[in-house]
Scaffold this motif. Sequence first.
Motif, PDB file in Angstrom:
ATOM      1  N   THR A   1       6.004 -26.936  62.747  1.00  0.00           N
ATOM      2  CA  THR A   1       6.544 -28.216  62.304  1.00  0.00           C
ATOM      3  C   THR A   1       7.560 -27.977  61.196  1.00  0.00           C
ATOM      4  OG1 THR A   1       4.469 -29.299  62.812  1.00  0.00           O
ATOM      5  CG2 THR A   1       5.954 -30.455  61.308  1.00  0.00           C
TER       6      THR A   1
ATOM      7  N   MET B   1       8.605 -40.122  63.198  1.00  0.00           N
ATOM      8  CA  MET B   1       7.965 -40.638  64.388  1.00  0.00           C
ATOM      9  C   MET B   1       6.592 -41.242  64.156  1.00  0.00           C
ATOM     10  SD  MET B   1       9.726 -40.387  67.167  1.00  0.00           S
ATOM     11  CE  MET B   1       8.469 -40.310  68.429  1.00  0.00           C
ATOM     12  N   PRO B   2       6.236 -41.740  62.954  1.00  0.00           N
ATOM     13  CA  PRO B   2       4.942 -42.399  62.842  1.00  0.00           C
ATOM     14  C   PRO B   2       4.910 -43.633  63.724  1.00  0.00           C
ATOM     15  CG  PRO B   2       6.278 -42.831  60.901  1.00  0.00           C
ATOM     16  CD  PRO B   2       6.989 -41.788  61.697  1.00  0.00           C
ATOM     17  N   GLN B   3       3.699 -44.055  64.101  1.00  0.00           N
ATOM     18  CA  GLN B   3       3.558 -45.171  65.027  1.00  0.00           C
ATOM     19  C   GLN B   3       4.325 -46.401  64.546  1.00  0.00           C
ATOM     20  OE1 GLN B   3       1.979 -45.102  67.948  1.00  0.00           O
ATOM     21  NE2 GLN B   3       2.550 -47.210  68.393  1.00  0.00           N
TER      22      GLN B   3
ATOM     23  N   ARG C   1      11.882 -33.369  59.657  1.00  0.00           N
ATOM     24  CA  ARG C   1      12.556 -34.095  60.708  1.00  0.00           C
ATOM     25  C   ARG C   1      13.556 -35.085  60.150  1.00  0.00           C
ATOM     26  NH1 ARG C   1       7.672 -36.826  62.837  1.00  0.00           N
ATOM     27  NH2 ARG C   1       7.010 -36.283  60.766  1.00  0.00           N
TER      28      ARG C   1
ATOM     29  N   GLN D   1       2.069 -38.644  70.748  1.00  0.00           N
ATOM     30  CA  GLN D   1       2.732 -39.921  70.999  1.00  0.00           C
ATOM     31  C   GLN D   1       3.893 -39.758  71.952  1.00  0.00           C
ATOM     32  OE1 GLN D   1       3.727 -42.610  67.724  1.00  0.00           O
ATOM     33  NE2 GLN D   1       2.553 -41.278  66.368  1.00  0.00           N
TER      34      GLN D   1
ATOM     35  N   CYS E   1       8.083 -31.765  65.885  1.00  0.00           N
ATOM     36  CA  CYS E   1       6.954 -32.684  66.051  1.00  0.00           C
ATOM     37  C   CYS E   1       5.654 -32.111  65.505  1.00  0.00           C
ATOM     38  CB  CYS E   1       6.753 -33.010  67.531  1.00  0.00           C
ATOM     39  SG  CYS E   1       7.988 -34.112  68.217  1.00  0.00           S
ATOM     40  N   SER E   2       4.938 -32.926  64.757  1.00  0.00           N
ATOM     41  CA  SER E   2       3.565 -32.586  64.397  1.00  0.00           C
ATOM     42  C   SER E   2       2.694 -32.805  65.629  1.00  0.00           C
ATOM     43  CB  SER E   2       3.087 -33.482  63.262  1.00  0.00           C
ATOM     44  OG  SER E   2       3.016 -34.835  63.709  1.00  0.00           O
TER      45      SER E   2
ATOM     46  N   GLU F   1       0.362 -35.002  65.992  1.00  0.00           N
ATOM     47  CA  GLU F   1       0.279 -36.444  66.244  1.00  0.00           C
ATOM     48  C   GLU F   1       1.553 -36.963  66.899  1.00  0.00           C
ATOM     49  OE1 GLU F   1      -0.319 -40.669  63.798  1.00  0.00           O
ATOM     50  OE2 GLU F   1      -0.442 -38.738  62.759  1.00  0.00           O
ATOM     51  N   ASP F   2       2.701 -36.503  66.388  1.00  0.00           N
ATOM     52  CA  ASP F   2       3.979 -36.921  66.957  1.00  0.00           C
ATOM     53  C   ASP F   2       4.096 -36.498  68.418  1.00  0.00           C
ATOM     54  OD1 ASP F   2       4.640 -37.936  64.506  1.00  0.00           O
ATOM     55  OD2 ASP F   2       5.910 -36.237  63.928  1.00  0.00           O
TER      56      ASP F   2
END
Length: 318
Positions: free
Chosen positions: A301, A308-310, A304, A251, A244-245, A247-248
């Motif tokens: 990171t 997992m972007p929004q 992946r 979320q 996960c980044s 941002e990920d």
Amino acid sequence: MILLLEVKSGPSKGKGVRLYPGQSVRVGRTAKSDFVLSNDGHLSGTHFEVAVEDSDCHLRDLQSTNGTLLNGKRIEHTVLHDGDTIVAGNTVFRARMLIGSARGSDSGPPLPTDTTPLLRLLTLLRNEHQPLYAILDGARDVRIHELLEQSKEEYQSLYEGSEGEKLAQVAPYLVRLDKDSLLLASMIFEGWGNSWGVYLSCPEDFQQIRQHLRRFLEVQLADGKQVYFRFYDPRVLRMFLPSCSAEDANQFFGPIEQYLIEAEQPDQLLQFSNSGQGADRKAISLLPSEAPEGESATVGTVERTLPMPQTAIQKPEE
């Protein structure tokens, strides 16, 4: 040692409860008890308690109105032995001590030779990770459904609608686990190391957590294909979280403080939290000679397999 407490005669004949080391159960007529036999009017609300330790099982009367008899003698507190008969109200119980029994018998799965890691895990989850929830994978073992149906815990499928009803037997289930939950001990002694699911710590209420987790049931791959995301499988989650980044991670964690996952070796607990820069990983040994500090690091990171972007996160159909 596993204790099987069976109802041999009385209004609830055929019922029973299985206890593992470190686990106790209060038996009685009302919801104040853990093992409720509401159709025996001669039982007290909480009549007696049985507690299992590593090598002994203890029986204690809870100041019941009509008393508790062990092999015909009234007791206040004593040690149980295999084959003992307990009489409370109009119900007769039999105690069976089970060691290393084969799975598939009425005794359930075998107890590991060394229960120390499991007892340590039970203590950690009870005392250091409250409020505690679990996401159980109903597809892994029919025993999961049996335990949920027998429990007093709040639980609900993450799926909804008609499709959710069709997938009930293979659905992921969110369950809230109180500190003294009977279900928690059973999950640990039967499911740990068998990829039954993952644990999490979160201060929010049940429905808020459920709605948050439902966002991740489906993801969109790079080719646009929608797939179910089995994040509640510890084998998947322990690979996904390090990828996960920042941002990920923001979320995915949302209100969740920690994800608690079995490692490849079940004598280790993996604890993941959101560092703000990604998922912070801490490996905690469950062996008494090695711990409790463990290793802690914010993992980097990596590429992946499940983006997992929004825009890729969608709810399943209602």
